[in-house]
Write an enzyme that holds these catalytic residues in place. Sequence first.
Site, short mmCIF file in Angstrom:
data_model
loop_
_atom_site.label_atom_id
_atom_site.label_comp_id
_atom_site.label_asym_id
_atom_site.label_seq_id
_atom_site.Cartn_x
_atom_site.Cartn_y
_atom_site.Cartn_z
CG HIS A 196 34.58 42.67 35.14
ND1 HIS A 196 36.30 43.24 34.93
CD2 HIS A 196 35.00 41.69 35.85
CE1 HIS A 196 36.96 41.88 34.66
NE2 HIS A 196 36.22 40.83 35.36
CG ASP B 7 35.40 37.48 38.51
OD1 ASP B 7 36.27 38.77 37.48
OD2 ASP B 7 35.73 36.84 38.23
#
Length: 305
Positions: free
Chosen positions: A37, A261
């Site tokens: 992200h 992640d």
Amino acid sequence: MTTAETFTKTPGWLDYYDGPSRPRFRLPAGAVDAHCHVFGPAAVFPYAPERKYTPCDAPKEALFALRDHLGFEKNVIVQATCHGTDNRALVDALRAAGGRARGVATVSRDVSDAELRDMHEAGVRGTRFNFVKRLADFTPREVLADIAARIAPLGWHVVVYFEAQDLPELYDFFTTLPTTVVVDHMGRPDVAQPVDGPEFGLFVRMMQEHPNIWSKVSCPERLSRSGPPALNGEQAAYRDVVPFSRRLVETFPDRVLWGTDWPHPNLKDHMPDDGLLVDTIPHIAPTPELQRKLLVDNPNRLYWS
């Protein structure tokens, strides 16, 4: 009011690990971090008013530096729920990546065809549906089905994020979507239950019966009950999650993906060393062939072909 006063991190927020180790595991050439992200920076890309959490800034420059440090060639950047359906930070990162990143956006039903085309040109190849109630407000399934039908002609896929106990009520919806469907983090199984038990068995059956369904075998730091964590040089971190990840990698070698992640939103008890997370890969994909499929062949086929 200044930006700093407007965006105060959620109390207890854990920032991403500073100074990650260099992995001992040598990634194969062309490896892709297929789930990560970017957050903000808030001064440029404000967080969404409806967000359920306020993170630390985690800009594209920090992500690309981590990519190079760990030895990945490319990233797949997934829209974070703290940005809602405002995909500007994601698109900015994709355009800055010089072809070395693809994206998964979050869109609303009223997104225009022009906006979809613009995101596609930037590198978006999917849209994410979040069914984790503590992270996002519920969107009616008919709205999601309409979005899925609109992105299908672009060749995009749908990414779904849910928790294992909710799969029985979501099963029929997932298996009727008209695209490739990628499940985040193995559907968040309860790893205290047997890998051969009925809960994980339902997920395995869904993948067996529906060849358009893929899974990310990522985020052991979210799933582990007994650890040990990826800290202090640990070379066998989160070993209670390994049987679940390995089952999927060995059973569906052509439909699995792996990602860091980073920057690990909403972790509560520790922040993993991303270098040590990479060192978990040989435990779940024990052969060079499985490692190449997981890290190179599968993500490149899904996102760059």
